[in-house]
Design an enzyme around this catalytic site. Sequence first.
Site, short mmCIF file in Angstrom:
data_model
loop_
_atom_site.label_atom_id
_atom_site.label_comp_id
_atom_site.label_asym_id
_atom_site.label_seq_id
_atom_site.Cartn_x
_atom_site.Cartn_y
_atom_site.Cartn_z
CD GLU A 104 -2.84 1.07 2.46
OE1 GLU A 104 -3.52 2.09 2.72
OE2 GLU A 104 -2.85 0.05 3.18
CG ASP B 257 -3.04 9.08 7.05
OD1 ASP B 257 -3.14 7.86 7.26
OD2 ASP B 257 -3.17 9.59 5.93
#
Length: 265
Positions: free
Chosen positions: A47, A58
């Site tokens: 990924e 995030d």
Amino acid sequence: MSRLLQTFRDLDNKKALIPFVTAGYPHPHLTVDIMHELVRQGADVIELGMPFSDPMADGPVIQKSSESAIKQGIGIEKTIDLVKQFRQQNNSTPVVLMGYLNPVECMGHDHFVSAAKSAGVDALLLVDSPPEESSDILQQLKTNQLEQIFLIAPTTTEKRMTMICEHASGFVYYVALKGVTGSADLDADSVNADIKKIKQHTDLPVAVGFGVKDAASAVAVAEVADAVVIGSALVSALGDCDDAATAAKVIADFIKPIRTALDSL
């Protein structure tokens, strides 16, 4: 059959390991070497994060990595070019691009999907593009035989879970935490119960991310999941690497115990 689904089929009940790294971090010249080393150490899928200035899902580690990569000139087009470089030596390991909708919109759906397909990208995960708002790009991806990965969270209702599974392809990504990446310790029992629910709605593999950080946490969720995604802890470990040799040692020390633990299941 897509490269991604073929990879899961070839695993033959073995658990898939999906490491996340940010394109261009810690240095742009190391990204392709890092990707190859991840495969050597047992990664089944990679990924690759597309750096973005406002990565809302995030935590601080990946936010910092995105900021650093952007300062070093890495954006969406250069991320795609890094995949193209990776494909010069590896044509078998699936690559999932993870990121946010804004840069894709700026580049244009047609241009982005065409470039990604040409470079050898296998799938796209846009955190802020749920199925209800993905019809345009989803059609582009289908036309170009690319997968679109969707997220399911602990707060997702069963009705919405059904709808997401109907639109998903490649695999379903279960977010194990109510928070951002790397934010807390996961509750394995709760995660495993939710994965069982998801599997009632889809035959696709189910991967677990957000909160998986080492061999113990990987094994705890892999009892039920088909794959584990490890991001923040790996990105943090790579932060001080200035050359390929140092990065290779960090990756080996980090990935080997997790790969060994998953293979023991």
